[in-house]
Scaffold this motif. Sequence first.
Motif, PDB file in Angstrom:
ATOM      1  N   GLY A 211       2.068  -0.414  -9.388  1.00 25.72           N
ATOM      2  CA  GLY A 211       3.136  -0.126  -8.441  1.00 25.72           C
ATOM      3  C   GLY A 211       3.314  -1.214  -7.410  1.00 25.72           C
ATOM      4  N   ASP A 212       2.224  -1.926  -7.097  1.00 24.01           N
ATOM      5  CA  ASP A 212       2.293  -2.994  -6.101  1.00 24.01           C
ATOM      6  C   ASP A 212       2.802  -4.305  -6.698  1.00 24.01           C
ATOM      7  OD1 ASP A 212       1.282  -1.279  -4.185  1.00 24.01           O
ATOM      8  OD2 ASP A 212      -0.801  -1.927  -4.458  1.00 24.01           O
ATOM      9  N   VAL A 213       2.297  -4.669  -7.874  1.00 23.52           N
ATOM     10  CA  VAL A 213       2.527  -6.007  -8.414  1.00 23.52           C
ATOM     11  C   VAL A 213       3.739  -6.097  -9.329  1.00 23.52           C
ATOM     12  CG1 VAL A 213       1.520  -7.851  -9.836  1.00 23.52           C
ATOM     13  CG2 VAL A 213       0.084  -6.598  -8.221  1.00 23.52           C
ATOM     14  N   ILE A 214       3.957  -5.112 -10.177  1.00 21.27           N
ATOM     15  CA  ILE A 214       5.009  -5.247 -11.189  1.00 21.27           C
ATOM     16  C   ILE A 214       6.408  -5.364 -10.572  1.00 21.27           C
ATOM     17  CG2 ILE A 214       6.121  -4.124 -13.159  1.00 21.27           C
ATOM     18  CD1 ILE A 214       3.361  -3.161 -14.025  1.00 21.27           C
ATOM     19  N   PRO A 215       6.797  -4.514  -9.608  1.00 24.49           N
ATOM     20  CA  PRO A 215       8.125  -4.714  -9.008  1.00 24.49           C
ATOM     21  C   PRO A 215       8.282  -6.094  -8.371  1.00 24.49           C
ATOM     22  CG  PRO A 215       7.269  -2.551  -8.444  1.00 24.49           C
ATOM     23  CD  PRO A 215       6.138  -3.312  -9.069  1.00 24.49           C
ATOM     24  N   ALA A 216       7.210  -6.595  -7.752  1.00 28.90           N
ATOM     25  CA  ALA A 216       7.264  -7.922  -7.143  1.00 28.90           C
ATOM     26  C   ALA A 216       7.439  -8.998  -8.212  1.00 28.90           C
ATOM     27  CB  ALA A 216       6.003  -8.194  -6.326  1.00 28.90           C
ATOM     28  N   ALA A 217       6.802  -8.813  -9.357  1.00 28.65           N
ATOM     29  CA  ALA A 217       6.942  -9.770 -10.453  1.00 28.65           C
ATOM     30  C   ALA A 217       8.361  -9.744 -11.025  1.00 28.65           C
ATOM     31  CB  ALA A 217       5.928  -9.459 -11.550  1.00 28.65           C
ATOM     32  N   ILE A 218       8.912  -8.547 -11.163  1.00 26.56           N
ATOM     33  CA  ILE A 218      10.277  -8.413 -11.688  1.00 26.56           C
ATOM     34  C   ILE A 218      11.267  -9.139 -10.783  1.00 26.56           C
ATOM     35  CG2 ILE A 218      12.108  -6.790 -12.285  1.00 26.56           C
ATOM     36  CD1 ILE A 218       9.665  -6.752 -14.170  1.00 26.56           C
ATOM     37  N   ALA A 219      11.029  -9.097  -9.480  1.00 26.17           N
ATOM     38  CA  ALA A 219      11.926  -9.760  -8.525  1.00 26.17           C
ATOM     39  C   ALA A 219      11.939 -11.273  -8.708  1.00 26.17           C
ATOM     40  CB  ALA A 219      11.516  -9.407  -7.093  1.00 26.17           C
ATOM     41  N   LEU A 220      10.885 -11.836  -9.310  1.00 27.06           N
ATOM     42  CA  LEU A 220      10.790 -13.282  -9.501  1.00 27.06           C
ATOM     43  C   LEU A 220      11.433 -13.760 -10.795  1.00 27.06           C
ATOM     44  CD1 LEU A 220       7.088 -13.869  -8.324  1.00 27.06           C
ATOM     45  CD2 LEU A 220       9.204 -14.235  -7.023  1.00 27.06           C
ATOM     46  N   LEU A 221      11.859 -12.846 -11.652  1.00 27.33           N
ATOM     47  CA  LEU A 221      12.492 -13.228 -12.913  1.00 27.33           C
ATOM     48  C   LEU A 221      13.871 -13.832 -12.658  1.00 27.33           C
ATOM     49  CD1 LEU A 221      11.656 -10.133 -15.147  1.00 27.33           C
ATOM     50  CD2 LEU A 221      10.505 -12.354 -15.169  1.00 27.33           C
TER      51      LEU A 221
END
Length: 392
Positions: A211-221
Amino acid sequence: MAGLSATNTDNGLIALATGGTGGHVFPAEALARELESRGYRLALITDRRGDAFGGTLDRIDLHTISAAAVSGRGILGKVGAAFSLALGYIQASNLLKQLRPLAVVGFGGYPSVPTMLAASRNRRIKSAIHEQNAVLGRANRLLAPRMDRIATSFAETSGLRQSDRNKAVWTGNPVRPDIMQMANTPYAPPRQEDPFQLLVVGGSQGARVFGDVIPAAIALLRDDQRNRLRIVQQAREPQVQDVSQHYRRIGVDAEVRSFFGDMPLQLTKAHLVISRAGASTIAELTTTGRPSVLVPYRYAIDDHQTENAARICDSAGAWMMPEADMDAAVLAQRLGDLMDQPHTLASAAAAARRIGTPEATRKLADIVVDLVGGTVTSPNTQKNEKAREALA
C-alpha cells in the motif's frame, strides 16, 4: 455428521489435522473433497480456534483439542504452551481411540502436532504429513521421523533429514477448487493498445508495504503506461481509502479492497501479479500459469517465503524483489520494462505453468489411499490433466 461420499460407499474414516490459516486449510479442503469422492468418511481435528472452515471442511465432523505454539514466547509462555500441547496429546489419543480412523493426515502448524504424535503412537493408524513450503516447517520437522509418509509441495524441500527422504514423495500443493476451475484458462499476453491488468495480493490480511510503495511506483511510470493500467489491489483495511485516493490523484483506474471474493477470476484475468510468496500463492500462480513479481515476507519463519519464491524464479516463472530492496523507483523500472515486453510476460507465464502441479490433490490422495490399502484411482482428475497437456 460426516459428509456423504459421492460414490455412496464407505471405505472407512480418514482424519485430517490442521490449523485455521489458509496455507494449511486450502490443501486440507482439496484432499477432503477428493477422498470424499472416493468413498471415505472424514473427520477434522484442530484447535479451539478452528471454527471458521468452509466448503467441504464445513460439512465433516469437527473435533477440537488443546494446542499452542511454543516458539516466540517467554519462559512462562513456553511452559503454558507445553502444558497445552501435552493436554492436546491426551485428548487426541482418546479421540483417535473413539474414531478409529484408518489414517491421519497432518498439514503442519502447531494445532496438528498433538494429533499427529498420538496417531504415530497407535500402530493401527497410518500417518502422513503434507508440507506446503520449500522449507520443512518446525512442526513437520518434529513429526517427520515418526510419520509413515511425507508429502512435499516442492521437488526439493530444505530441512528434510536424510533418514526421512525415503518416506518423502513430491506431490505438489493442492489448491482450492475454484482455482482448479481456472487452471486451464490460457494466459493472454497484453497487446500494446490493450489495458494492462495488474493484480496486487498481499496475503490473507494484505501487506502494508504494498500500500505504501506500489502507488508511488505507479506514479513514476510514463503517462502512456499509467493510462493502460487497470489495477486490482488488496490492501489492509486502514489503508484502503488512502491507497484508493492516491490512484485517483494520478488518474489510474484501480479497485482497492481488503478482500476480493472473486480472487480466482481476478488471477486469471491478470497480465502480471505482485504478491507475497506464501505456499498457496505459489501453487495458485503455477497452477494457472501467471507471471509474477514476488516480494517475500521478510519475517516469515525460517525465511521460507524466500525459498518458495526462489523455486519459481529459478524456473524463470517470476521475478523476486526482496522487501528490503523494494522502493518506488526500483519497482517502477521493473513494471515499466515488463509492460513494454509482452513476450517476456508470456515466457514467464509458460514457465510458471510448466512447474505447476495441478494433479497435486490426486497424488496426495493416492498416497493416503495406498497407505490404508485401498484401490488407487483418480477418475476426477483425468480430464484436467488432458486439458493441461493440451496447453503445454
